[in-house]
Design a protein around this motif. Structure first.
Motif, PDB file in Angstrom:
ATOM      1  N   CYS A  73      39.992  49.332  33.313  1.00  8.13           N
ATOM      2  CA  CYS A  73      39.735  47.940  32.973  1.00  8.13           C
ATOM      3  C   CYS A  73      40.686  47.024  33.726  1.00  8.13           C
ATOM      4  O   CYS A  73      40.309  45.953  34.186  1.00  8.13           O
ATOM      5  N   SER A  74      41.929  47.462  33.848  1.00  6.10           N
ATOM      6  CA  SER A  74      42.920  46.660  34.550  1.00  6.10           C
ATOM      7  C   SER A  74      42.520  46.452  36.001  1.00  6.10           C
ATOM      8  O   SER A  74      42.655  45.370  36.548  1.00  6.10           O
ATOM      9  N   ASP A  75      41.993  47.496  36.633  1.00 11.58           N
ATOM     10  CA  ASP A  75      41.538  47.368  38.014  1.00 11.58           C
ATOM     11  C   ASP A  75      40.429  46.337  38.124  1.00 11.58           C
ATOM     12  O   ASP A  75      40.392  45.535  39.054  1.00 11.58           O
ATOM     13  N   ASP A  76      39.498  46.357  37.138  1.00 12.26           N
ATOM     14  CA  ASP A  76      38.410  45.390  37.156  1.00 12.26           C
ATOM     15  C   ASP A  76      38.952  43.982  37.009  1.00 12.26           C
ATOM     16  O   ASP A  76      38.502  43.051  37.661  1.00 12.26           O
ATOM     17  N   ASP A  77      39.951  43.816  36.102  1.00 17.69           N
ATOM     18  CA  ASP A  77      40.516  42.503  35.879  1.00 17.69           C
ATOM     19  C   ASP A  77      41.175  41.962  37.139  1.00 17.69           C
ATOM     20  O   ASP A  77      41.246  40.771  37.370  1.00 17.69           O
ATOM     21  N   LYS A  78      41.695  42.870  37.959  1.00 12.03           N
ATOM     22  CA  LYS A  78      42.331  42.450  39.199  1.00 12.03           C
ATOM     23  C   LYS A  78      41.312  42.064  40.262  1.00 12.03           C
ATOM     24  O   LYS A  78      41.676  41.601  41.333  1.00 12.03           O
ATOM     25  N   GLY A  79      40.022  42.271  39.979  1.00 13.99           N
ATOM     26  CA  GLY A  79      38.989  41.831  40.897  1.00 13.99           C
ATOM     27  C   GLY A  79      38.661  42.815  41.989  1.00 13.99           C
ATOM     28  O   GLY A  79      38.210  42.421  43.050  1.00 13.99           O
ATOM     29  N   THR A  80      38.916  44.112  41.766  1.00 15.91           N
ATOM     30  CA  THR A  80      38.560  45.100  42.775  1.00 15.91           C
ATOM     31  C   THR A  80      37.044  45.137  42.926  1.00 15.91           C
ATOM     32  O   THR A  80      36.331  45.415  41.972  1.00 15.91           O
ATOM     33  N   PRO A  81      36.512  44.831  44.092  1.00 18.81           N
ATOM     34  CA  PRO A  81      35.059  44.791  44.245  1.00 18.81           C
ATOM     35  C   PRO A  81      34.451  46.184  44.171  1.00 18.81           C
ATOM     36  O   PRO A  81      35.024  47.158  44.656  1.00 18.81           O
ATOM     37  N   SER A  82      33.292  46.283  43.539  1.00 17.64           N
ATOM     38  CA  SER A  82      32.586  47.557  43.476  1.00 17.64           C
ATOM     39  C   SER A  82      31.969  47.903  44.828  1.00 17.64           C
ATOM     40  O   SER A  82      31.666  49.052  45.118  1.00 17.64           O
ATOM     41  N   ASN A  83      31.787  46.860  45.648  1.00 18.97           N
ATOM     42  CA  ASN A  83      31.208  47.038  46.981  1.00 18.97           C
ATOM     43  C   ASN A  83      32.093  46.325  48.000  1.00 18.97           C
ATOM     44  O   ASN A  83      31.807  45.205  48.414  1.00 18.97           O
ATOM     45  N   PRO A  84      33.192  46.943  48.413  1.00 21.06           N
ATOM     46  CA  PRO A  84      34.153  46.274  49.290  1.00 21.06           C
ATOM     47  C   PRO A  84      33.529  45.815  50.610  1.00 21.06           C
ATOM     48  O   PRO A  84      32.607  46.432  51.130  1.00 21.06           O
TER      49      PRO A  84
END
Length: 397
Positions: A23-34
């Motif tokens: 969840c923390s990674d998602d909150d940091k805005g890591t794109p699912s499709n870089p």
């Protein structure tokens, strides 16, 4: 047994930790499709050709054009500021953001933390603004090229086309001008479809139109345009042409400078009967002008012409020389059929409520049937004053 319980507890703890990290990674805005795009906070420009680019926090310096191409997505998190730097004298490296057909923008602002697109020099016309191109119908042809930017293609047959989502965005000091006939707006919607979300957006101190719709079917809610600066005249607060059909709720426009109209509305200047015919529906509308003594020559709350249709309801028009200025036989005719109509209109300090001009020079048809009056109309929500929904995230109100 005690050992088993402890083991289960340890496994559960590890699982929870893993979930927390995820969840923390998602909150940091890591794109699912870089994306392959190289993001430089101090030099934001270029072409995003694939994947998703996420602007996280703080300020990004827009140093040229940023074009999001087909298949790519630009996501902007709450509170992000995009600041267009000054164009060097003698150069044409214009700063603007463009969303091409089949690309997406995702502006995730909030009422307490809007996204802001602005310029280093705080004056109207210092950068290009936002351009969005979709695949919804237009009446200029099967498709066309946008008049600003890189001649991007727009238009098509997909009424439900989506260019993404825009929520709580403020666009400041836009309207860069190439020349008298080619100027950027605050946001230009070129053939944008109704699968696109546009809610809670302000254009502040632009030197050309605030919002302009070139065909398409996009719907909007809670739009604000504010033009104050007397030394850099803005154009119209709202503008449409080329067959725009959209449903809209809560528009608030305020002009205290020597700019032009509250609304300029066209169908097609070359063919007034071109289809699809412009026919938006706008409910809850307030337009505030600079006063009936305005000498700019364009002090109309609305100029409705060259074959446009429209329906308005719950309207407040304040401080204008003319309320409804209807021009050309086709638009005048729609007043008679009810396809150009404003119901529940409150006039405040408006000298002439309606004015008609036929296509033939010198003809002045009666278009007073365009409106019905109501002393209790609230317009965008608070009469001529700032509506509650616009408070806190806007400027100049």
């Amino acid at each position: 047994m005690k050992k088993s319980v402890l083991t289960l507890f340890a496994v559960a703890s590890l699982s929870f930790a893993a979930l927390t990290v995820s969840c923390s990674d998602d909150d940091k805005g890591t794109p699912s499709n870089p994306s392959s795009f190289v993001l430089d906070r101090d030099n934001l420009k270029g072409n995003i050709n694939d994947g998703e680019v996420i602007l996280e926090s703080g300020t990004y310096k827009l140093t040229g054009k940023l074009v999001v191409n087909a298949g790519a997505k630009l996501t902007i998190k709450p509170g992000v500021i995009i600041e267009a730097t000054d164009v060097a004298p003698g150069t044409s490296d214009i700063r603007y953001i463009a969303i091409s057909q089949d690309a997406e923008i995702n502006v995730q602002g909030s009422s307490s933390n809007p996204v802001v697109m602005t310029s280093t020099t705080k004056a109207p016309g210092k950068w290009g603004g936002l351009v969005i191109c979709g695949r919804a119908p237009i009446n200029k042809g099967a498709s066309a090229q946008a008049e600003v930017g890189d001649n991007l293609t727009y238009g098509g047959t997909e009424t439900g086309d989506s260019s993404g989502s825009i929520k709580f965005l403020r666009v400041e000091y836009s309207g860069y001008s190439y020349n008298q006939d080619k100027e950027f707006n605050g946001i230009s919607f070129f053939g944008v479809g109704n699968g696109t979300t546009v809610e809670n957006v302000q254009i502040y101190e632009g030197s050309d139109d605030g919002f302009e719709f070139f065909g398409g079917t996009v719907n909007t809610k809670n739009l604000v345009v504010t033009n104050i600066n007397p030394s850099a005249v803005g154009d119209d607060l709202f503008d449409w042409t080329e067959g725009w059909n959209g449903s809209n709720e809560n528009w608030y426009g305020k002009r205290s400078n020597a700019g032009n109209r509250g609304i300029e509305a066209d169908n097609n200047s070359n063919n007034h009967l071109a289809t699809p015919i412009s026919f938006p529906i706008i409910k809850n509308l307030t337009l505030v002008g600079a006063g009936p003594d305005d000498t700019s020559g364009e002090a109309q709350a609305m100029k409705l012409r060259v074959g446009t249709k429209a329906k308005f309801d719950n309207v407040v028009l304040a401080n204008w020389k003319t309320g409804f200025d209807v021009q050309h036989d086709e638009s005048v005719g729609y007043v008679g059929t009810g396809d150009l109509k404003a119901t529940n209109v409150k006039f405040v300090n408006v000298t002439t409520k309606s004015k008609g001009t036929g296509t033939t020079a010198g003809t002045t048809p009666d278009v007073s049937a365009i409106y019905t009056e109501s002393t209790t109309a609230t317009g965008a929500g608070n009469g001529e004053n700032t509506p509650t929904w616009a408070q806190g995230w806007t400027l100049g109100l």
